[in-house]
Design a protein around this motif. Structure first.
Motif, PDB file in Angstrom:
ATOM      1  N   VAL A 100       0.831  -1.208   0.000  1.00  0.00           N
ATOM      2  CA  VAL A 100       0.000   0.000   0.000  1.00  0.00           C
ATOM      3  C   VAL A 100       0.867   1.261   0.000  1.00  0.00           C
ATOM      4  O   VAL A 100       0.504   2.263  -0.628  1.00  0.00           O
ATOM      5  CB  VAL A 100      -1.013   0.012   1.171  1.00  0.00           C
TER       6      VAL A 100
ATOM      7  N   TYR B 266      -8.084   2.336  -4.129  1.00  0.00           N
ATOM      8  CA  TYR B 266      -7.410   3.621  -4.305  1.00  0.00           C
ATOM      9  C   TYR B 266      -8.433   4.735  -4.159  1.00  0.00           C
ATOM     10  O   TYR B 266      -9.566   4.623  -4.625  1.00  0.00           O
ATOM     11  CB  TYR B 266      -6.743   3.705  -5.681  1.00  0.00           C
TER      12      TYR B 266
ATOM     13  N   TYR C 129       2.620  -6.781  -3.804  1.00  0.00           N
ATOM     14  CA  TYR C 129       2.346  -7.629  -2.637  1.00  0.00           C
ATOM     15  C   TYR C 129       3.083  -8.949  -2.807  1.00  0.00           C
ATOM     16  O   TYR C 129       2.882  -9.665  -3.780  1.00  0.00           O
ATOM     17  CB  TYR C 129       0.844  -7.868  -2.490  1.00  0.00           C
TER      18      TYR C 129
ATOM     19  N   GLY D 195      -5.440  -1.503   1.800  1.00  0.00           N
ATOM     20  CA  GLY D 195      -5.442  -2.931   1.514  1.00  0.00           C
ATOM     21  C   GLY D 195      -5.996  -3.699   2.700  1.00  0.00           C
ATOM     22  O   GLY D 195      -5.768  -3.329   3.849  1.00  0.00           O
TER      23      GLY D 195
ATOM     24  N   VAL E  67      -4.300   0.285  -8.544  1.00  0.00           N
ATOM     25  CA  VAL E  67      -4.629  -0.959  -7.834  1.00  0.00           C
ATOM     26  C   VAL E  67      -3.877  -2.136  -8.447  1.00  0.00           C
ATOM     27  O   VAL E  67      -3.360  -2.997  -7.722  1.00  0.00           O
ATOM     28  CB  VAL E  67      -6.161  -1.194  -7.842  1.00  0.00           C
TER      29      VAL E  67
ATOM     30  N   THR F 189      -0.323  -1.945  -7.286  1.00  0.00           N
ATOM     31  CA  THR F 189      -0.237  -2.308  -5.868  1.00  0.00           C
ATOM     32  C   THR F 189      -0.328  -3.817  -5.695  1.00  0.00           C
ATOM     33  O   THR F 189       0.378  -4.390  -4.863  1.00  0.00           O
ATOM     34  CB  THR F 189      -1.342  -1.603  -5.074  1.00  0.00           C
ATOM     35  N   GLN F 190      -1.155  -4.486  -6.484  1.00  0.00           N
ATOM     36  CA  GLN F 190      -1.262  -5.942  -6.388  1.00  0.00           C
ATOM     37  C   GLN F 190       0.039  -6.635  -6.803  1.00  0.00           C
ATOM     38  O   GLN F 190       0.381  -7.676  -6.260  1.00  0.00           O
ATOM     39  CB  GLN F 190      -2.422  -6.448  -7.245  1.00  0.00           C
TER      40      GLN F 190
ATOM     41  N   PHE G 154      -7.386  -4.286  -2.627  1.00  0.00           N
ATOM     42  CA  PHE G 154      -6.814  -2.948  -2.582  1.00  0.00           C
ATOM     43  C   PHE G 154      -7.824  -1.951  -3.140  1.00  0.00           C
ATOM     44  O   PHE G 154      -8.532  -2.234  -4.102  1.00  0.00           O
ATOM     45  CB  PHE G 154      -5.526  -2.875  -3.411  1.00  0.00           C
TER      46      PHE G 154
ATOM     47  N   VAL H 242      -4.085   4.619  -0.593  1.00  0.00           N
ATOM     48  CA  VAL H 242      -4.321   3.229  -0.981  1.00  0.00           C
ATOM     49  C   VAL H 242      -4.554   2.438   0.298  1.00  0.00           C
ATOM     50  O   VAL H 242      -3.807   2.557   1.270  1.00  0.00           O
ATOM     51  CB  VAL H 242      -3.128   2.642  -1.763  1.00  0.00           C
TER      52      VAL H 242
END
Length: 125
Positions: free
Chosen positions: A51, A90, A79, A101, A72, A75-76, A88, A99
């Motif tokens: 995040v 936004y 992880y 999560g 998003v 961000t994925q 997630f 962001v």
């Protein structure tokens, strides 16, 4: 007959096996608990990293994170935790780009399964 009972009473063979049978379950439970705690802490750290990097991407890397969907998706990809699919979200907030999560982590301890909700939020100006 009395001599046989006295000889059994003084016999110390097998005491190590009995002591091990008493201590081993506690030791194994502590070992497995420590491993489960390490996995949970790795999951939390990975979620926080994702995040934070997603919020930073939305603020700084305008060619990669152009809108909410691309932020998003970025961000994925950041992880790296256990095989649990985080959710997630936004949002453009007053503090900057935010962001959030969240994960529902299931921890099976043998006789019961605990579901632990974990969330992280980051805002980058």
């Amino acid at each position: 007959m009395l001599n046989q009972i006295k000889s059994l009473y003084g016999d110390r063979q097998g005491t190590t096996a009995v002591e091990f049978a008493i201590v081993a379950p506690v030791f194994i439970a502590m070992l497995l608990g420590t491993l489960a705690l390490c996995v949970a802490l790795f999951l939390i750290g990975s979620l926080h990293f994702a995040v934070e990097d997603g919020a930073r991407c939305a603020s700084v890397k305008s060619t990669i994170c152009t809108d909410a969907a691309s932020t998003v998706a970025y961000t994925q990809t950041r992880y790296f935790g256990p095989n649990v699919s985080p959710n997630f979200v936004y949002a453009a907030a007053a503090c900057g780009n935010s962001v959030t999560g969240s994960i529902s982590y299931s921890m099976d301890v043998g006789f019961r399964t605990f579901v632990i909700p974990i969330s992280a939020t980051s805002c980058f100006p």
